[in-house]
Structures are given as C-alpha cells and as structure tokens.
Design a protein around this motif. Structure first.
Motif, mmCIF file in Angstrom:
data_model
loop_
_atom_site.group_PDB
_atom_site.id
_atom_site.type_symbol
_atom_site.label_atom_id
_atom_site.label_comp_id
_atom_site.label_asym_id
_atom_site.label_seq_id
_atom_site.Cartn_x
_atom_site.Cartn_y
_atom_site.Cartn_z
ATOM 1 N N ILE A 169 38.083 18.939 84.631
ATOM 2 C CA ILE A 169 39.422 19.117 85.197
ATOM 3 C C ILE A 169 39.548 18.337 86.503
ATOM 4 O O ILE A 169 40.569 17.679 86.763
ATOM 5 C CB ILE A 169 39.715 20.610 85.430
ATOM 6 C CG1 ILE A 169 39.784 21.351 84.099
ATOM 7 C CG2 ILE A 169 41.016 20.796 86.205
ATOM 8 C CD1 ILE A 169 39.925 22.855 84.228
ATOM 9 N N SER A 170 38.506 18.374 87.307
ATOM 10 C CA SER A 170 38.514 17.625 88.569
ATOM 11 C C SER A 170 38.669 16.132 88.308
ATOM 12 O O SER A 170 39.427 15.436 88.992
ATOM 13 C CB SER A 170 37.222 17.899 89.350
ATOM 14 O OG SER A 170 37.120 19.265 89.693
ATOM 15 N N ASP A 171 37.935 15.627 87.312
ATOM 16 C CA ASP A 171 38.048 14.211 86.956
ATOM 17 C C ASP A 171 39.471 13.873 86.518
ATOM 18 O O ASP A 171 40.035 12.842 86.924
ATOM 19 C CB ASP A 171 37.070 13.865 85.827
ATOM 20 C CG ASP A 171 35.612 13.922 86.271
ATOM 21 O OD1 ASP A 171 35.350 13.752 87.479
ATOM 22 O OD2 ASP A 171 34.734 14.148 85.413
ATOM 23 N N GLU A 172 40.056 14.725 85.669
ATOM 24 C CA GLU A 172 41.392 14.470 85.140
ATOM 25 C C GLU A 172 42.455 14.497 86.234
ATOM 26 O O GLU A 172 43.450 13.776 86.154
ATOM 27 C CB GLU A 172 41.726 15.505 84.057
ATOM 28 C CG GLU A 172 40.967 15.315 82.754
ATOM 29 C CD GLU A 172 41.447 14.111 81.985
ATOM 30 O OE1 GLU A 172 42.672 13.948 81.824
ATOM 31 O OE2 GLU A 172 40.601 13.301 81.556
ATOM 32 N N LEU A 173 42.241 15.324 87.251
ATOM 33 C CA LEU A 173 43.220 15.439 88.336
ATOM 34 C C LEU A 173 42.926 14.487 89.487
ATOM 35 O O LEU A 173 43.625 14.506 90.506
ATOM 36 C CB LEU A 173 43.266 16.881 88.854
ATOM 37 C CG LEU A 173 43.785 17.937 87.862
ATOM 38 C CD1 LEU A 173 43.729 19.335 88.484
ATOM 39 C CD2 LEU A 173 45.207 17.613 87.409
ATOM 40 N N GLY A 174 41.890 13.671 89.334
ATOM 41 C CA GLY A 174 41.563 12.705 90.374
ATOM 42 C C GLY A 174 40.989 13.337 91.632
ATOM 43 O O GLY A 174 41.175 12.809 92.741
ATOM 44 N N ILE A 175 40.278 14.440 91.476
ATOM 45 C CA ILE A 175 39.695 15.141 92.621
ATOM 46 C C ILE A 175 38.295 14.582 92.888
ATOM 47 O O ILE A 175 37.450 14.555 91.986
ATOM 48 C CB ILE A 175 39.602 16.654 92.359
ATOM 49 C CG1 ILE A 175 41.004 17.236 92.093
ATOM 50 C CG2 ILE A 175 38.922 17.370 93.519
ATOM 51 C CD1 ILE A 175 40.991 18.678 91.637
ATOM 52 N N GLU A 176 38.065 14.132 94.091
ATOM 53 C CA GLU A 176 36.734 13.651 94.455
ATOM 54 C C GLU A 176 35.820 14.841 94.767
ATOM 55 O O GLU A 176 36.252 15.825 95.370
ATOM 56 C CB GLU A 176 36.820 12.732 95.674
ATOM 57 C CG GLU A 176 37.603 11.444 95.407
ATOM 58 C CD GLU A 176 37.600 10.514 96.608
ATOM 59 O OE1 GLU A 176 36.979 10.887 97.634
ATOM 60 O OE2 GLU A 176 38.215 9.440 96.521
ATOM 61 N N TYR A 177 34.573 14.737 94.336
ATOM 62 C CA TYR A 177 33.620 15.819 94.592
ATOM 63 C C TYR A 177 32.202 15.267 94.652
ATOM 64 O O TYR A 177 31.927 14.148 94.200
ATOM 65 C CB TYR A 177 33.710 16.892 93.495
ATOM 66 C CG TYR A 177 33.447 16.396 92.089
ATOM 67 C CD1 TYR A 177 32.163 16.321 91.571
ATOM 68 C CD2 TYR A 177 34.515 15.987 91.264
ATOM 69 C CE1 TYR A 177 31.934 15.874 90.275
ATOM 70 C CE2 TYR A 177 34.296 15.525 89.978
ATOM 71 C CZ TYR A 177 32.994 15.481 89.488
ATOM 72 O OH TYR A 177 32.773 15.031 88.209
ATOM 73 N N SER A 178 31.334 16.072 95.222
ATOM 74 C CA SER A 178 29.934 15.696 95.359
ATOM 75 C C SER A 178 29.123 16.428 94.302
ATOM 76 O O SER A 178 29.139 17.671 94.244
ATOM 77 C CB SER A 178 29.415 16.053 96.758
ATOM 78 O OG SER A 178 28.014 15.909 96.830
ATOM 79 N N ALA A 179 28.428 15.679 93.463
ATOM 80 C CA ALA A 179 27.614 16.296 92.415
ATOM 81 C C ALA A 179 26.505 17.159 92.993
ATOM 82 O O ALA A 179 26.078 18.147 92.384
ATOM 83 C CB ALA A 179 27.018 15.208 91.515
#
Length: 303
Positions: free
Chosen positions: A90-100
């Motif tokens: 969902i984060s990828d689809e919404l363009g949300i940057e995150y730290s693995a």
C-alpha cells in the motif's frame, strides 16, 4: 489467423482486457452503480463478488474510469501477503517513502495514516482496490479495518474496494471479522450473463472488431449459452476457437455443430455433454410443469 477471412480488424474474442471491447451488460452496470454508491457513503468498505470469469475486473476498470480526478488509487492484484507485506505494498502504491530497516506494523501504519491525513487536507480522496480478495488472511483483513479507523465527522479517509470470488463472502462471515463486515456499505454479487445478454455480448464484440454480419447462427448462440452458462471468459475462449474451426472449413458462419466441437476441444467432451444434458433436463421439466398446470386449468373448466 481468421481475421482477414471474416473481415475483422482485431481479434474480437481475445481474453486480454482490451478496454475497446468492454461490454457493460445490465448486470455489470448495476454492480458498478452499487460500488459507486458505496464509495460515496461514510463506511470504509464496498465489496464485489462473482464466479471466475463473470467480469469483475471489467467492473473494476470501469469504476477506475469514473472516479473523480482528485482521487489517488492504490491497486493490489495479488493479495496473498502477510500484514506487513500488505502495508508495504500500500505504501508503494501511494508513493510513501519508508525505510526497510525500520519496518514494523506500527511504522507502516503510522506512515499510511499520515498520508491519508495529508491527502484529505489537500482535498484528495484515497481508494484502495484489492482484487482476488478471497485470498486475504483474516489477520490481514483486520489490519485493513484498522487503517479505515481514521475518519472525519462525515467519512472515512480510506475507502476499500474488495473484489473476489464467492469464498470472500464466506470469509467475512467469520466471527473475528464481524466488525469489518459491519462496515461494508455496499455489496453486489455478479451473476453470469443471461441468454439474451450472451447474444448482445457476441454481437458487440464483433461490431467493435469491424464486422456487422452475424457470424454465429441462432442455434450456435443458444448452444453457446447452454455450454458456457453465460460466463464471459469462457464465451471468448469458445467463440475464438469456433471462428478458427469455421475458417479452416472455409465456412462463412459458425453453425451449432462447429460451436459444440470448439467447446469439446476447450472444455472436454464430458463437460460439454453434461452441461447440454442439464439444460435439456431443465427445459423438459419446465414443459412438464406447464403441461400439468394446463391440465389443472382445463380440468377445472369441466368440474
């Protein structure tokens, strides 16, 4: 290989989701109306179910076309994911940057909720569409419900569209998912095409492919409905093979026996015989019932 022979500009019965050949039957339009209404309501979920090949993806594509421009859509086509993987997707689809390295359920949830709040402040609606939703695990569905907890006084900030096979209905009846089931504001079960709709479906796709002539006889269309049960994907497979067989035999129309041969090659002889026999039995039962009723009516007149 039969396109030029029948004067077609494109393959009318490809199973590829070509939007040019989109046929919205009355049932598909009704399903779309239910989903559209549900997304306008304050609840967090709407649901579309149907057997394999009935056209759920068709409805979903049409829904995407009708969403307002101020809508951000996250689409998940393979929901066989853990809760963590779902939130990351969902984060990828919404363009949300995150730290693995910081990945956790709370970390992803916080970032997604912040994105939903940001979208709302900008006047952007957020919609999550999940296809093949019958594969979602209960704990993943519960995580989705928690995401829809963020709301204003009027509406949820995340709307979720669940699309799946009838098993999805069974899944949502589980006791631990009752809270989610109560949040479904619209649900629709898409049935196969009726006999008249099958005829219109075939004619529509042939017309789009540049052919106005009736390439299928009336008897072949009757057999097509009997064998396929009105499921669009199976209709495409059988019509494509039937046109190939007619071309090889240098025939200008698909007759009933050609359609049956095509069905036997695709589905198997046993399946075709069983389906035709079932339809024949239903027809004979109907005639018998009608004869009995007529007998009562006539007998009553002499009483």
């Amino acid at each position: 290989m039969y396109l030029n022979y029948f004067g077609l500009t494109d393959n009318p019965f490809s199973i590829a989701p070509n939007p040019d050949f989109l046929y919205m039957s009355p049932r598909h339009k009704e399903a779309l109306a239910h989903l559209t209404f549900g997304l306008r309501e304050s609840g967090g979920f709407v649901m579309l179910t149907g057997e394999v090949g009935t056209g759920k993806t068709t409805v979903a594509r049409k829904l995407l076309e009708q969403l307002p421009d101020n809508t951000q859509v996250a689409m998940i086509l393979n929901p066989t994911l853990s809760a963590m993987e779902l939130l990351a997707t969902i984060s990828d689809e919404l363009g949300i940057e995150y730290s693995a390295e910081q990945a956790s359920l709370k970390y992803f949830t916080d970032r997604i909720l912040a994105k939903l709040a940001s979208n709302h402040a900008l006047g952007v609606n957020t919609v999550l569409i999940i296809d093949e939703a019958q594969h979602l695990m209960p704990e993943v569905l519960e995580q989705l419900r928690l995401l829809t907890n963020l709301e204003t006084r009027r509406e949820k900030l995340l709307k979720v569209v669940l699309i799946g096979q009838p098993e999805l209905q069974v899944l949502l009846k589980r006791n631990e998912l009752r809270q989610l089931a109560q949040r479904i504001t619209a649900r629709y079960h898409l049935l196969p095409l009726a006999a008249t709709e099958v005829q219109a479906y075939v004619a529509h796709r042939l017309t789009v492919a540049g052919c106005q002539a009736p390439l299928f006889s009336a008897h072949s269309l009757t057999a097509l409905y009997q064998i396929t049960g009105g499921i669009p994907r199976v209709i495409n497979l059988l019509c494509d093979r039937a046109l190939s067989l007619a071309f090889m035999a240098q025939q200008t129309r698909v007759r009933r026996h050609v359609l049956v041969v095509a069905a036997e090659q695709i589905l198997g002889t046993d399946v075709v015989s069983q389906r035709q026999e079932k339809r024949r039995w239903i027809w004979l039962t109907g005639l018998f019932t009608l004869a009995v009723l007529m007998g009562f009516v006539v007998g009553g007149g002499y009483a």
